[in-house]
Design a protein around this motif. Structure first.
Motif, PDB file in Angstrom:
ATOM      1  N   GLY A 231       0.398   1.324 -19.084  1.00 43.07           N
ATOM      2  CA  GLY A 231       0.097   2.226 -20.188  1.00 43.07           C
ATOM      3  C   GLY A 231       0.886   4.020 -19.502  1.00 43.07           C
ATOM      4  N   GLN A 232       0.895   3.811 -21.013  1.00 42.63           N
ATOM      5  CA  GLN A 232       2.013   5.394 -20.592  1.00 42.63           C
ATOM      6  C   GLN A 232       0.865   6.924 -21.197  1.00 42.63           C
ATOM      7  N   ASN A 254       2.867   4.142 -16.089  1.00 44.51           N
ATOM      8  CA  ASN A 254       2.475   3.995 -14.951  1.00 44.51           C
ATOM      9  C   ASN A 254       1.766   1.863 -15.755  1.00 44.51           C
ATOM     10  N   ASP A 255       3.277   1.531 -15.118  1.00 46.65           N
ATOM     11  CA  ASP A 255       3.622  -0.053 -16.399  1.00 46.65           C
ATOM     12  C   ASP A 255       4.147  -0.821 -15.285  1.00 46.65           C
ATOM     13  N   GLN A 319       6.290   4.363 -12.002  1.00 47.53           N
ATOM     14  CA  GLN A 319       5.354   4.821 -12.215  1.00 47.53           C
ATOM     15  C   GLN A 319       6.097   6.594 -12.272  1.00 47.53           C
ATOM     16  N   MET A 320       5.998   7.129 -13.061  1.00 46.00           N
ATOM     17  CA  MET A 320       6.485   8.254 -13.343  1.00 46.00           C
ATOM     18  C   MET A 320       5.934   9.091 -13.958  1.00 46.00           C
ATOM     19  N   LYS A 346       8.619   6.491  -8.834  1.00 49.16           N
ATOM     20  CA  LYS A 346       8.718   5.025  -8.017  1.00 49.16           C
ATOM     21  C   LYS A 346       8.714   4.292  -8.961  1.00 49.16           C
ATOM     22  N   LEU A 347       9.764   3.293  -8.461  1.00 43.54           N
ATOM     23  CA  LEU A 347      10.189   1.936  -9.204  1.00 43.54           C
ATOM     24  C   LEU A 347      10.103   1.100  -7.779  1.00 43.54           C
TER      25      LEU A 347
END
Length: 830
Positions: A231-232, A254-255, A319-320, A346-347
């Motif tokens: 989600g966001q 974080n998805d 994750q951003m 981070k991807l």
């Protein structure tokens, strides 16, 4: 027939403005306020993207759309690309999943690198394409989005980097009136989603807004594990000053999103034979639980063999976090705007990519006979077993085919600090007025990357099992294995690098209103970049396992680092003229020049292609508006030179994407866009968009012997000549309940998978429909997509067919559109 339907709809739009009625201009806050009176229609929406100051959409001398929450509901998109694809000039492909889809603007030959994603006028990451992610992975649509403003062409190169278009999400901001909304979405594809937003006053001229979503989704295709989970959340606090405001904002994503790749749809031995019994057209995918515990094997720079575990179900795990501040003030007519933000992310990305066509099982095995004889001694026969077992697998009990695919494991860390400062002032002169804007933009950003590709042998089936290919002696004993627990090539591709960049841009725009209704504007942007980075050298290596061929040609790190620096600079500009005969009829013309430098990933690559691409865009537009009816007709011409259409093809011998096919030339696109709404009665409205264009390749050259003449004048790969949609809606009240009934027909014209236009992607059209009921703050919505299960492919198999096709007149390997699906939304507003 489909073209006739769309053209007829456009003619109806034109008829709707034959009796032009007065329309009132709106004024208001530029950041969050759309047209105040719904009866005024979209033509009077207040827009802020690509302009010196807030203005009516009708007054803009360029093509721009506003997409409101009401539009989100009635379009009912399956993902963000589906939403943008309903706008004219945007050809999107929505079949990759929720994110990392394809966004093409007016035939520009790129999958998304010319579209800038912004939030409240500032990008969250400076470049449009990061390491295997773009804007829709870090900026997701939810109830926290007040509206989306989309600029096509026009001044986009002056107001953003790398941009032939801007997608700007305007977030909800609190006011004196508390408001909130929550909704639950359930889908028959195993979708469970919760959205919520709340905003209001905090006291002392301070306001807040917070919203986001949580979502779990099994997926439109059956992976054997959840497709999306995560989600966001976004929030902001705004404080009004005597002459402006200051706003703090925060984003967190974080998805997990699984990526869908092309699948085989027909037997290459006989393209008339469907593979649907083995891999379902609508539900099938090569994603599989067989890849939940992948062992990645390679040799590091010290010569030590490494083993790392990877899980396909992680998908694209983004994750951003982003924090930002925005200041706007009016100092006696001097409009000052300062925006700044910092993003850290981070991807971790895993996906299973398509490579070559399925092959006859016996022919495929015999292709390894020479290597197996050399490695293991005389081979009497080959046989298949389920990977890691002794269980015999007979391909001829099924399709008679086997196939290979490529598991990709990618990890990246990224950061981006960006700031924009501008000052605007309107000056009255003896010959009209000048509205001048001067700005400074800068960014410090970078990303690293660690990449491993590994090839697998699989059965032709949905959720395929991995296979081992064994070599037997004349006595039936196992001599050796072509594969290693399903792996055909360990570490076929291995890369690692890091990069950092700093850039600064200065820009200016002047809008000269000579007399009322006649405006000329011009803008310029100059950008300077400084890249520094390194890449780890690799070499071909044999890992030394004599029992298998899978480790004979791997890539291994040498321990050597290659440093690189690059300092490109570009200059973009735009010039436009606009004349409004009245508040309902206007004309405009514009020329724009876009230069896009190599991205920062160039300095963490080995032997990259370094090229600055240039796109010259020209457009003329007719604007007609009457109440809630409007029609915008825009003719456009784009010349893209030089076009780098080079690609890395898959080599089945090495298992690597290392066959460089360089094609340098031009792309030329001529076309016309229609964007309209016809309010037939207060309760019936017909919206629609249509794009007709002629995207062509010109003046190609190749240094490797491929024949560029075969591409001359051909249709640009995956670009249709005709695409669009029609969206009728009925809105009425019965018994105290507001009812909206709406539908959507979307058409995609014929395209090609290859430069030579040998293999076509056939045209297709899909129908969707929905109904929404509202009463006492409650909302109930039911919507369905692709109701008649239309077949269509959005791409072929780009690893192998980009030059000369798939050996068939129509694609037999591609990424199908999603099948029929339904969603139920229950919501409450307060």
């Amino acid at each position: 027939m489909l073209k006739t339907v769309l053209a007829t709809g456009t003619m109806l739009f034109a008829l709707s403005v034959a009796s032009v009625a007065p329309a009132q201009a709106q004024t208001g806050n530029s950041e969050t306020t759309a047209a105040q009176d719904p009866a005024d229609g979209e033509a009077n929406d207040i827009i802020v993207t690509g302009s010196t100051r807030a203005q009516r959409r009708f007054d803009a001398s360029y093509a721009i759309n506003t997409v409101s929450q009401e539009d989100f509901e009635k379009i009912a998109p399956v993902n963000f690309a589906d939403l943008i694809g309903q706008l004219p000039g945007f050809q999107t492909e929505i079949t990759g999943g929720e994110v990392q889809n394809i966004y093409r603007i007016r035939g520009l030959p790129n999958d998304g690198g010319f579209v800038s994603f912004q939030q409240d006028g500032l990008p969250l990451f400076h470049e449009n394409d990061g390491v295997f992610f773009r804007g829709d992975a870090i900026l997701k649509q939810d109830l926290m989005t007040e509206r989306v403003e989309v600029v096509r062409g026009g001044p986009a190169p002056v107001y953003a980097s790398y941009s032939g278009a801007i997608i700007n999400a305007i977030t909800v901001t609190g006011t004196d009136t508390p408001r909130g909304r929550a909704q639950v979405t359930l889908g028959d594809t195993g979708l469970y989603r919760l959205d919520a937003v709340q905003s209001g006053p905090l006291g002392g001229n301070t306001y807040y807004a917070v919203g986001g979503f949580l979502r779990y989704h099994d997926g439109y295709r059956d992976n054997g594990f959840p497709n999306d989970k995560g989600g966001q959340i976004r929030a902001n606090i705004k404080h009004d000053l005597d002459n402006g405001s200051v706003k703090l904002n925060f984003n967190y994503v974080n998805d997990h999103n699984v990526f869908y790749l092309p699948i085989p749809t027909a037997d290459p031995r006989d393209p008339n034979v469907s593979l649907d019994p083995y891999i379902d057209y609508f539900e099938g995918t090569m994603n599989s639980p067989a890849f939940r515990n992948v062992n990645l094997k390679y040799r590091d720079g010290a010569g030590v063999i490494q083993n790392r575990t990877s899980d396909l179900s992680d998908g694209r795990h983004m994750q951003m976090a982003n924090v930002g501040i925005q200041y706007d003030a009016d100092y006696d007519g001097w409009l000052v705007s300062a925006k700044a933000g910092y993003t850290q992310g981070k991807l971790d990305f895993t996906a299973f990519y398509s490579t070559t066509n399925p092959a006859d099982a016996t022919s495929f095995a015999n292709g390894y006979l020479a290597r197996a004889n050399t490695a293991f001694g005389p081979v009497s026969r080959f046989g298949y077993v389920l990977a890691g077992t002794n269980t015999v697998y007979d391909p001829y009990a099924a399709s008679g085919l086997v196939m290979q695919g490529q598991y990709r494991d990618i990890h990246s860390n990224f950061y981006s600090a960006q700031a924009n400062l501008s000052v605007a002032k309107r000056f009255e002169t003896g010959f009209g007025s000048h509205d001048l804007k001067l700005g400074l933009y800068g960014s410090l950003y970078g990303e690293d990357s660690r990449t491993t590709y590994q090839n697998y042998l699989i059965e032709v089936a949905g959720k395929p099992r991995t296979l081992d290919l064994l070599a037997y002696s004349a006595t039936g004993s196992v001599l050796g294995r072509v594969t290693d627990n399903g792996v055909l090539n360990h570490a076929a591709t291995l890369n690692q690098g890091d990069s950092d960049a700093k850039m600064i841009a200065v820009f200016a725009n002047d809008t000269w209103e000579i007399v009322r209704g006649l405006r000329i504007d011009a803008g310029i942007r100059h950008e300077r970049y400084d890249y520094q980075g390194w890449a780890a050298l690799t070499t071909q290596a044999n890992l030394g396992d004599a029992t298998t061929l899978a480790d004979d040609t791997t890539r291994a790190f040498t321990g050597t680092i290659v440093n690189a620096e690059l300092s490109p600079n570009v200059t973009n500009w735009t010039v436009g003229a606009n004349y409004d005969f009245s508040n309902q009829i206007g004309l405009y013309g514009r020329a724009s020049h876009l230069e896009t430098p190599p991205n920062v990933q160039t300095v963490m690559s080995i032997n990259p292609t370094i090229i600055t691409t240039v796109a010259d865009q020209y457009e003329v537009g007719l604007k007609l508006a009457s109440g809630r009816s409007y029609l915008y007709i825009t003719g456009f011409y784009t010349n893209f030179d030089p076009l780098n259409a080079s690609f890395l093809a898959f080599d089945p011998t090495t298992g690597r994407n290392d066959v460089n096919v360089p094609f340098i030339g031009e792309a030329q696109v001529k076309g016309v866009e229609f964007d309209g709404a016809w309010q037939v009665t207060p309760w019936f409205t017909l919206n629609g968009a249509l794009t007709i264009s002629d995207p062509k390749y010109r003046n190609f050259e190749s240094a490797t012997g491929a024949d560029p003449e075969q591409a001359e004048g051909n249709q640009i790969v995956r670009q249709p000549k005709v695409y669009g949609n029609i969206r009728p809606s009925f809105d009425f009240n019965t018994g105290g309940t507001d009812v909206s009934i709406y539908s959507r027909y979307t058409y995609m014209g014929k395209r090609y998978v290859d430069l030579y236009n040998n293999t076509a992607l056939p045209e297709y059209g899909t129908f969707g429909a929905g109904i929404t009921l509202r009463r006492d703050g409650w909302q109930l919505q039911l919507v369905g997509d692709n109701l008649f299960n239309a077949h269509g492919l959005t791409e072929g198999n780009t690893r192998t067919d980009s030059l000369s096709g798939q050996g068939s007149a129509e694609a037999i390997y591609g990424r199908p559109i999603f099948g029929r699906n339904f969603r139920l939304v229950v919501g409450k507003s307060w």
